[in-house]
Design an enzyme around this catalytic site. Structure first.
Site, PDB file in Angstrom:
ATOM      1  N   MET A   1      16.071 -11.454   4.583  1.00 38.24           N
ATOM      2  CA  MET A   1      16.049 -12.667   3.761  1.00 38.24           C
ATOM      3  C   MET A   1      14.933 -13.574   4.247  1.00 38.24           C
ATOM      4  SD  MET A   1      19.081 -15.394   3.046  1.00 38.24           S
ATOM      5  CE  MET A   1      18.871 -16.642   1.784  1.00 38.24           C
ATOM      6  N   CYS A   2      13.942 -13.824   3.404  1.00 33.61           N
ATOM      7  CA  CYS A   2      12.770 -14.637   3.708  1.00 33.61           C
ATOM      8  C   CYS A   2      11.823 -13.885   4.645  1.00 33.61           C
ATOM      9  CB  CYS A   2      13.132 -15.984   4.313  1.00 33.61           C
ATOM     10  SG  CYS A   2      14.320 -16.933   3.356  1.00 33.61           S
ATOM     11  N   ARG A   3      10.595 -14.332   4.675  1.00 34.75           N
ATOM     12  CA  ARG A   3       9.565 -13.850   5.590  1.00 34.75           C
ATOM     13  C   ARG A   3       8.811 -15.082   6.075  1.00 34.75           C
ATOM     14  NH1 ARG A   3      10.529  -8.859   7.274  1.00 34.75           N
ATOM     15  NH2 ARG A   3      12.460 -10.092   7.365  1.00 34.75           N
TER      16      ARG A   3
END
Length: 252
Positions: free
Chosen positions: A1-3
């Site tokens: 989830m997200c970078r």
């Protein structure tokens, strides 16, 4: 989830870190290579950077996907900095916070980002949040787990905690309240980067000449110099040095 990704070193254009590499944050928004949770990072993005002589970073954040913002592409081509922190946000449930929910969060010289999730949010962190002064809770930029994590860390920083200690203590407290939480955190002050590997991937690359260090969710190219930080680790980095320290798991 997200970078997310952080850079400290010789001044470079934002695009050198974010959009020029073959697997940079721009491409990671739709085709991450090592993301374990989620698939498309399209619910906002942001970048914070430091200008020479000014300890307070500038930020550029938007609620939409990074690939759709041609103004950012132009900005990234010409703006140069010796330190930055940027993130793309995983597609998530609809909300009203818009770009306010996109990292990096900021206060004074600090930039912060969270890659992960807190199970049972918000109920799981109700007691943790209740320990914060009411004024700090009312000052949250957004109504999500990342904004609360930032408030908890900022509270410790303002109380005099060292940055690494503030991150590690917050991770242990939140993981104790919400078992299974994924808490990969990034913090930058323009000179150093602090990060935690807790439940998701964290990589780093230090230039052999000591000119720069990059810390990221995943490598943005296939350079053999990339190294993965072990899980349950605190990473402290300058342009010339990277130090890894274990974070003790919370007691059951």
């Amino acid at each position: 989830m997200c970078r997310h990704v952080a850079y400290v070193g010789d001044p470079v254009a934002l695009g050198t870190v974010l959009s020029d590499p073959p697997h940079g944050l721009l491409r990671q928004s739709w085709a991450p290579r090592r993301q374990r949770y989620g698939t498309v990072n399209a619910d906002g993005f942001g970048v914070g950077w430091y200008a020479p002589g000014d300890p307070v970073p500038a930020r550029y954040r938007r609620a939409g996907p990074i690939w759709a913002d041609l103004s950012f592409t132009d900005l990234a081509r010409v703006v140069r900095t010796g330190a930055l922190l940027a993130a793309v946000r995983d597609a998530t449930a609809p909300g009203a916070d818009g770009e306010a929910a996109a990292a990096p969060f900021a206060s004074g010289p600090w930039l912060f980002s969270h890659n992960g999730a807190v199970p049972g949010w918000p109920d799981s962190l109700a007691k943790v949040a209740a320990a914060l002064p009411a004024a700090e809770l009312l000052s949250l930029e957004a109504r999500n787990d990342s904004a609360l994590l930032w408030a908890l860390i900022l509270h410790r920083l303002r109380a005099g905690d060292e940055p690494g200690a503030a991150l590690a203590a917050t991770v242990r407290e939140v993981a104790g309240a919400a078992p299974g939480a994924r808490l990969n955190l990034l913090l930058c002050d323009g000179r150093s980067v602090w990060a935690t590997a807790w439940g998701d991937t964290l990589w780093y690359r230090r230039d052999e000449a000591g000119r720069s260090t990059v810390v990221a969710s995943e490598p943005y190219d296939d350079d053999p110099g990339w190294r993965e930080a072990p899980d349950l680790t605190l990473l402290t980095a300058t342009r010339a040095e990277v130090v890894l320290s274990p974070i003790e798991e919370p007691s059951p």
